[in-house]
Enzyme design. Structure first.
Site, PDB file in Angstrom:
ATOM      1  CG  ASN A  96      -0.244  -0.131   2.529  1.00  0.00           C
ATOM      2  OD1 ASN A  96       0.793  -0.782   2.626  1.00  0.00           O
ATOM      3  ND2 ASN A  96      -0.805   0.456   3.567  1.00  0.00           N
ATOM      4  CG  ASP A 306      -3.196  -4.433  10.395  1.00  0.00           C
ATOM      5  OD1 ASP A 306      -2.593  -4.576   9.315  1.00  0.00           O
ATOM      6  OD2 ASP A 306      -4.368  -4.028  10.470  1.00  0.00           O
TER       7      ASP A 306
END
Length: 417
Positions: A96, A306
């Site tokens: 990303n 995460d």
């Protein structure tokens, strides 16, 4: 790099010295001797630390760094430094970025940026071109360049036929496909868990159904294609049940849970602190209980921090408009140890490598020194001074944690806090 680690308690069930307090002699990056009292005639540097424990190096299956494109959030260099100081010797890095990592040249760039670092970086390539969910990216070429899996980070694949094609195509070369568990048409504009708290706070809800519907769909497609699937960051009790049943059917599926999703419920959002705006959202106490049970019985294969650095301009704004995400590498050990035993915590922090074709290195003479050093008993309140990331968006600030990381030994290097 030569060093003698003194009086370290080994936590590694695959080692003959598991639960023993020993000295570890490391020469040129390899473990040359382990014993109760190892001599140091060559006057190597010695590491002596309070209540020192040592395990195999820790692994995180999905972290985000900003580079290229979002260096103000986190560079690859600082991200890897943060991982090292947090006890991780290997991390999978999401695609990303800007531009998205979706070609073999992009994978080569990521790997080159990590050359010479103590932490091993394993790139995850985008599943679709520019992560737009329309056409498959260059999966085989990225695998050849070193990609370990394919994932459009936090972007669900809405087209079921595209997911079918991805699983079928990747199975030709053993490729691992991630699928983010969210049906966006059900989620709509929801920004937190749809439940009592979302109604009380006046915030649009993201129902558990959105996650569970997507997982059920993907498991049906997986059964049809006989592919290889990883479902990241599940968050509901029903999701655990669905994956448990899929494993009973011997489907080739693994899954992970974000550490913050087993520590915090949607009650934490009553303060409207945008650091608690994460995706998937924080759910209910009953969901947390099911997730913890799923980790204990092996239904959930691994945990992830995460880690997702977000700059202050995108966090210090109205809750509805703030970006999702929290950093998590620095708090991972202390958070897990607040929930699980030391044995289980280390198991969770070292699990998952084999799913991505990454070798483990048990603590044994002759093996490469791939070690994490830590103190499991120190308790503290996690605060801003504990954050190494460029971005400071941690939902753990103010939390009471147990366990401090000293650092790592890996790739013939020592990194200590």
């Amino acid at each position: 790099m030569n060093v003698l680690v003194k009086s370290a308690t080994i936590v590694d069930p695959k080692s003959d010295f598991h639960n023993q307090t020993v000295d570890i002699l490391i020469e040129k990056g390899k473990i040359s001797q382990i014993g109760k009292r190892v001599q140091n005639p060559k006057k190597y540097k010695e590491i002596r630390l309070a209540d020192l424990h040592v395990s195999q190096g820790w692994f995180d299956s999905a972290v985000s760094f900003g580079e290229p494109g979002y260096e103000e959030r986190e560079t690859i260099s600082n991200g890897l430094d943060t991982a090292a100081y947090s006890g991780f010797t290997a991390v999978n890095v999401n695609a990303n970025t800007n531009p998205v990592i979706d070609t073999n040249a992009d994978i080569a760039f990521m790997k080159s940026k990590s050359n010479g670092h103590a932490v091993n970086l394993y790139p995850i390539g985008a599943l679709t071109k520019e992560s737009k969910g329309t056409d498959l990216a260059e999966l085989f070429d990225m695998t050849s360049a070193g990609a370990v899996a394919f994932y459009d980070y936090q972007k669900p694949i809405s087209n079921p036929n595209l997911m079918k094609l991805a699983l079928q195509y990747a199975s030709n070369f053993g490729g691992l496909v991630y699928s983010f568990p969210q049906e966006s048409k059900i989620t709509g504009l929801g920004v937190m868990n749809e439940h009592i708290n979302s109604t009380a706070l006046g915030l649009k809800g993201n129902p558990a159904l959105a996650e569970e519907l997507q997982i059920a769909r993907d498991l049906f497609i997986l059964d049809y294609t006989e592919g290889k699937l990883h479902i990241p960051t599940i968050s509901t009790a029903k999701s655990v049940e669905l994956i448990r049943e899929a494993k009973r059917k011997k489907l080739d599926v693994t899954c992970s849970v974000a550490i913050h999703n087993i520590l915090f419920s949607d009650n934490a959002l009553k303060s409207f602190d945008t650091n608690f705006k994460v995706l998937p959202p924080l759910r209910t106490d009953s969901d947390i209980e099911a997730l913890i049970e799923g980790l204990k019985d092996g239904t959930i294969d691994m945990v992830t921090s995460d880690h997702d650095p977000i700059d202050i301009e995108h966090k210090k704004i109205e809750f509805d408009h703030a970006k999702y995400g929290t950093i998590g590498l620095e708090s991972a050990f202390g958070a897990l140890l607040s929930v699980f035993t030391l044995k289980k915590t280390i198991e969770l922090l070292t699990k998952g490598k084999s799913r991505f074709g990454i070798n483990s290195s048990p603590i044994a003479e002759g093996n490469d020194a791939n070690l994490t050093l830590f103190n499991p008993k120190e308790t503290y309140e996690f605060g801003p001074t504990d954050i190494r990331s460029t971005s400071k968006n941690s939902l753990f600030v103010g939390a009471n944690l147990t366990g401090k990381v000293y650092g790592i030994i890996n790739n013939n290097q020592i990194v200590l806090n």
